[in-house]
Design an enzyme around this catalytic site. Structure first.
Site, PDB file in Angstrom:
ATOM      1  N   TYR A  92       0.814  -1.217   0.000  1.00 32.24           N
ATOM      2  CA  TYR A  92       0.000   0.000   0.000  1.00 32.24           C
ATOM      3  C   TYR A  92       0.850   1.271   0.000  1.00 32.24           C
ATOM      4  O   TYR A  92       0.416   2.299  -0.516  1.00 32.24           O
ATOM      5  CB  TYR A  92      -0.948  -0.018   1.206  1.00 32.24           C
ATOM      6  CG  TYR A  92      -2.185  -0.852   0.944  1.00 32.24           C
ATOM      7  CD1 TYR A  92      -3.012  -0.548  -0.139  1.00 32.24           C
ATOM      8  CD2 TYR A  92      -2.537  -1.923   1.750  1.00 32.24           C
ATOM      9  CE1 TYR A  92      -4.153  -1.299  -0.405  1.00 32.24           C
ATOM     10  CE2 TYR A  92      -3.685  -2.673   1.492  1.00 32.24           C
ATOM     11  CZ  TYR A  92      -4.483  -2.354   0.414  1.00 32.24           C
ATOM     12  OH  TYR A  92      -5.614  -3.085   0.147  1.00 32.24           O
ATOM     13  N   TYR A 116      -6.647  -2.430   8.956  1.00 30.71           N
ATOM     14  CA  TYR A 116      -7.519  -3.472   8.430  1.00 30.71           C
ATOM     15  C   TYR A 116      -8.510  -3.852   9.515  1.00 30.71           C
ATOM     16  O   TYR A 116      -8.121  -4.115  10.649  1.00 30.71           O
ATOM     17  CB  TYR A 116      -6.698  -4.698   8.005  1.00 30.71           C
ATOM     18  CG  TYR A 116      -7.555  -5.777   7.399  1.00 30.71           C
ATOM     19  CD1 TYR A 116      -8.222  -5.544   6.194  1.00 30.71           C
ATOM     20  CD2 TYR A 116      -7.730  -6.996   8.030  1.00 30.71           C
ATOM     21  CE1 TYR A 116      -9.033  -6.516   5.637  1.00 30.71           C
ATOM     22  CE2 TYR A 116      -8.537  -7.980   7.469  1.00 30.71           C
ATOM     23  CZ  TYR A 116      -9.185  -7.730   6.274  1.00 30.71           C
ATOM     24  OH  TYR A 116     -10.002  -8.689   5.725  1.00 30.71           O
ATOM     25  N   TYR A 138      -7.290 -11.428  13.851  1.00 30.26           N
ATOM     26  CA  TYR A 138      -6.835 -10.077  13.551  1.00 30.26           C
ATOM     27  C   TYR A 138      -7.419  -9.060  14.531  1.00 30.26           C
ATOM     28  O   TYR A 138      -6.770  -8.672  15.498  1.00 30.26           O
ATOM     29  CB  TYR A 138      -7.157  -9.712  12.087  1.00 30.26           C
ATOM     30  CG  TYR A 138      -6.329  -8.553  11.583  1.00 30.26           C
ATOM     31  CD1 TYR A 138      -5.292  -8.737  10.684  1.00 30.26           C
ATOM     32  CD2 TYR A 138      -6.556  -7.258  12.036  1.00 30.26           C
ATOM     33  CE1 TYR A 138      -4.515  -7.673  10.249  1.00 30.26           C
ATOM     34  CE2 TYR A 138      -5.791  -6.192  11.613  1.00 30.26           C
ATOM     35  CZ  TYR A 138      -4.779  -6.394  10.716  1.00 30.26           C
ATOM     36  OH  TYR A 138      -4.012  -5.341  10.296  1.00 30.26           O
TER      37      TYR A 138
HETATM   38  P1  NAD Z   1       4.175  -4.334   3.031  1.00 27.53           P
HETATM   39  O1  NAD Z   1       4.878  -5.466   3.693  1.00 27.53           O
HETATM   40  O2  NAD Z   1       3.927  -4.442   1.567  1.00 27.53           O
HETATM   41  O3  NAD Z   1       4.967  -2.945   3.255  1.00 27.53           O
HETATM   42  C1  NAD Z   1       5.592  -2.604   4.444  1.00 27.53           C
HETATM   43  C2  NAD Z   1       6.534  -1.432   4.231  1.00 27.53           C
HETATM   44  O4  NAD Z   1       7.090  -1.072   5.502  1.00 27.53           O
HETATM   45  C3  NAD Z   1       7.714  -1.731   3.290  1.00 27.53           C
HETATM   46  O5  NAD Z   1       7.981  -0.617   2.472  1.00 27.53           O
HETATM   47  C4  NAD Z   1       8.877  -1.944   4.266  1.00 27.53           C
HETATM   48  O6  NAD Z   1      10.162  -1.645   3.717  1.00 27.53           O
HETATM   49  C5  NAD Z   1       8.498  -0.922   5.332  1.00 27.53           C
HETATM   50  N1  NAD Z   1       9.185  -1.156   6.593  1.00 27.53           N
HETATM   51  C6  NAD Z   1       9.130  -2.239   7.410  1.00 27.53           C
HETATM   52  N2  NAD Z   1       9.927  -2.041   8.494  1.00 27.53           N
HETATM   53  C7  NAD Z   1      10.489  -0.826   8.355  1.00 27.53           C
HETATM   54  C8  NAD Z   1      11.394  -0.056   9.134  1.00 27.53           C
HETATM   55  N3  NAD Z   1      11.877  -0.493  10.300  1.00 27.53           N
HETATM   56  N4  NAD Z   1      11.783   1.151   8.642  1.00 27.53           N
HETATM   57  C9  NAD Z   1      11.321   1.615   7.466  1.00 27.53           C
HETATM   58  N5  NAD Z   1      10.437   0.946   6.693  1.00 27.53           N
HETATM   59  C10 NAD Z   1      10.028  -0.253   7.143  1.00 27.53           C
HETATM   60  O7  NAD Z   1       2.838  -4.109   3.865  1.00 27.53           O
HETATM   61  P2  NAD Z   1       1.361  -3.601   3.518  1.00 27.53           P
HETATM   62  O8  NAD Z   1       0.468  -4.769   3.541  1.00 27.53           O
HETATM   63  O9  NAD Z   1       1.360  -2.673   2.357  1.00 27.53           O
HETATM   64  O10 NAD Z   1       1.038  -2.786   4.863  1.00 27.53           O
HETATM   65  C11 NAD Z   1       1.086  -1.388   4.974  1.00 27.53           C
HETATM   66  C12 NAD Z   1      -0.023  -0.941   5.904  1.00 27.53           C
HETATM   67  O11 NAD Z   1      -1.288  -1.269   5.311  1.00 27.53           O
HETATM   68  C13 NAD Z   1       0.006  -1.626   7.279  1.00 27.53           C
HETATM   69  O12 NAD Z   1      -0.379  -0.697   8.269  1.00 27.53           O
HETATM   70  C14 NAD Z   1      -1.089  -2.679   7.139  1.00 27.53           C
HETATM   71  O13 NAD Z   1      -1.665  -3.055   8.381  1.00 27.53           O
HETATM   72  C15 NAD Z   1      -2.085  -1.927   6.281  1.00 27.53           C
HETATM   73  N6  NAD Z   1      -3.085  -2.783   5.608  1.00 27.53           N
HETATM   74  C16 NAD Z   1      -2.703  -3.871   4.872  1.00 27.53           C
HETATM   75  C17 NAD Z   1      -3.674  -4.681   4.306  1.00 27.53           C
HETATM   76  C18 NAD Z   1      -3.311  -5.889   3.481  1.00 27.53           C
HETATM   77  O14 NAD Z   1      -4.172  -6.759   3.263  1.00 27.53           O
HETATM   78  N7  NAD Z   1      -2.089  -5.986   2.994  1.00 27.53           N
HETATM   79  C19 NAD Z   1      -5.037  -4.363   4.454  1.00 27.53           C
HETATM   80  C20 NAD Z   1      -5.394  -3.227   5.172  1.00 27.53           C
HETATM   81  C21 NAD Z   1      -4.408  -2.435   5.755  1.00 27.53           C
END
Ligand code: NAD
Length: 392
Positions: free
Chosen positions: A53, A225, A235
């Site tokens: 995201y 989420y 969750y």
């Molecule tokens: P993802 O794993 O694709 O991305 C995570 C990002 O965080 C990456 O860019 C990673 O490099 C970065 N990151 C991790 N540790 C780090 C650190 N110490 N310093 C700097 N950067 C760091 O995850 P995602 O699924 O896109 O999740 C992003 C947000 O969206 C989260 O809050 C998640 O809860 C939320 N979300 C995800 C979903 C889903 O189904 N994937 C649904 C709703 C909400």
């Protein structure tokens, strides 16, 4: 070297440079095809910018909104005989795409939880932007070293109180099975809130505010989420839910301090990302959800969700739920979609997976996260792991 996927459980330890570049290009093309969005902020900071995201947010604000961006993410750089993390290639590919279209794009790779990276970003904003208009917090991390205490805390994705038995999926073997997941200890629950809760988001805003970097119309988003009754036990009612409640509390406190509409939690739909693949049940729920949403013409991935967020929910007057969140999970949680997912759930087994769920879509999306399986890339050709090739 010839770069092939090497999958270990829910992660892939290799990534393909050209494939990642294609994946970024396809998202850029999707957004461009949808046209510009008027009135979006022009100076944007994305924390967690390299995948999922966060990457989609950087692409939409740049290519539909015309923003200059600073992105922060945690990456593994490449070595001569070892591929980098997918996010490292995505960052390079994004920079190439943005710069060739005339948009500034600066990326800082390091631990966003640390004071040092916050200092680097503040300095970069001072030099590049002066102030920022929008901060997107899209971090998903397994662990955090607390910048004040130095304590390393690890998140645990577990239920609270008692063990839960849940149907889940082995995505490699295409097997559906029941797993019993033991409840978190108090310590694990607290650590998960420390890693995935709102404290670090608040620390970022504090650091930027103290440095005088919040522009007059500054806004900030953090992603959450909520899910449905099928995912609640692991969750929303578990350790992650506690962390996300903490994010909601931080948003409310920020709105008190900075102004009524400044800080918003955005509820997004379940999508295949590196973070979500690690959550028990979510891959199985996702395979059924994708099948149902595709059949109903409602399927969206990260880029479609974030494009819809900025196209339809960015106005200050956008409707929020009772907790003040913007809701982009409306299609996932709509009555017809959930009724059909719930109808299929008890019928799911290894034998019925093929007809009731869309494991192919899940696997395709998973491989794409690491740059594999994209059209137009020859995966049998020698690839240089040290850099991302410029695409034609
Ligand atoms: P993802 O794993 O694709 O991305 C995570 C990002 O965080 C990456 O860019 C990673 O490099 C970065 N990151 C991790 N540790 C780090 C650190 N110490 N310093 C700097 N950067 C760091 O995850 P995602 O699924 O896109 O999740 C992003 C947000 O969206 C989260 O809050 C998640 O809860 C939320 N979300 C995800 C979903 C889903 O189904 N994937 C649904 C709703 C909400």
């Amino acid at each position: 070297m010839i770069i092939q996927p090497r999958i270990r459980g829910f992660i892939c330890t290799t990534a393909h440079p050209e494939g990642c570049a294609r994946n970024v290009r396809e998202q850029v093309e999707y957004v461009r095809g949808r046209g510009a969005i008027e009135g979006l902020p022009k100076r944007v900071l994305v924390l967690g910018c390299s995948t999922g995201y966060g990457l989609a947010s950087r692409i939409v604000t740049t290519f539909a909104g015309g923003a200059r961006t600073i992105g922060v993410s945690f990456e593994k750089p490449p070595a001569e005989t070892k591929t980098a993390s997918a996010g490292w290639y995505n960052n390079r590919a994004f920079e190439q795409e943005a710069r060739s279209a005339g948009y500034d794009a600066l990326t800082i790779e390091g631990d966003a939880f640390s004071d040092e990276v916050k200092r680097q970003v503040v300095e970069a904003i001072r030099v590049e932007f002066g102030q920022i208009d929008l901060l997107i917090y899209s971090m998903a991390a397994p662990a955090r070293t607390h910048p004040r205490t130095g304590e390393l805390q690890r998140s645990a994705i577990k239920p609270l109180g008692e063990a839960v038995r849940l149907k889940t999926l082995n995505t490699d073997k295409a097997e559906v099975y029941e797993a019993e997941i033991q409840p978190a200890t108090d310590e694990e629950a607290q650590a998960t809130v420390a890693v995935m809760g709102g404290e670090d988001w608040g620390m970022w805003i504090d650091a930027l505010e103290v440095a005088g970097m919040l522009a007059r119309d500054f806004r900030t988003f953090n992603y959450t989420y909520l899910g449905s009754e099928l995912t609640w036990p692991i969750y929303w009612q578990g350790t992650l839910g506690k962390a996300k409640e903490d994010v909601d509390r931080t948003a409310a406190a920020l709105r008190e301090r900075l102004g009524p509409d400044t800080a918003r939690v955005v509820a997004l739909k379940a999508a295949v990302t590196q973070a979500s693949s690690a959550i028990p049940v979510v891959p199985l729920y996702g395979t059924v959800l994708f099948a149902v949403m595709k059949q109903m013409g409602l399927h969206e991935g990260c880029i479609e969700q974030i494009d819809r967020l900025f196209r339809t929910r960015f106005a200050w007057t956008s409707e929020t739920d009772e907790a003040g969140r913007l809701r982009l999970d409306d299609w996932e949680l709509s009555v017809p979609v959930q009724a059909e997912v719930l109808r299929r759930w008890p019928l799911l087994s290894t034998e019925t997976l093929g007809s009731l769920a869309d494991l192919e879509e899940y696997r395709t999306q998973f491989l794409r996260l690491f740059g594999f399986g994209l059209a137009g890339v020859d995966f049998h050709k020698d690839a240089d792991p040290m850099s991302v090739p410029a695409l034609a």
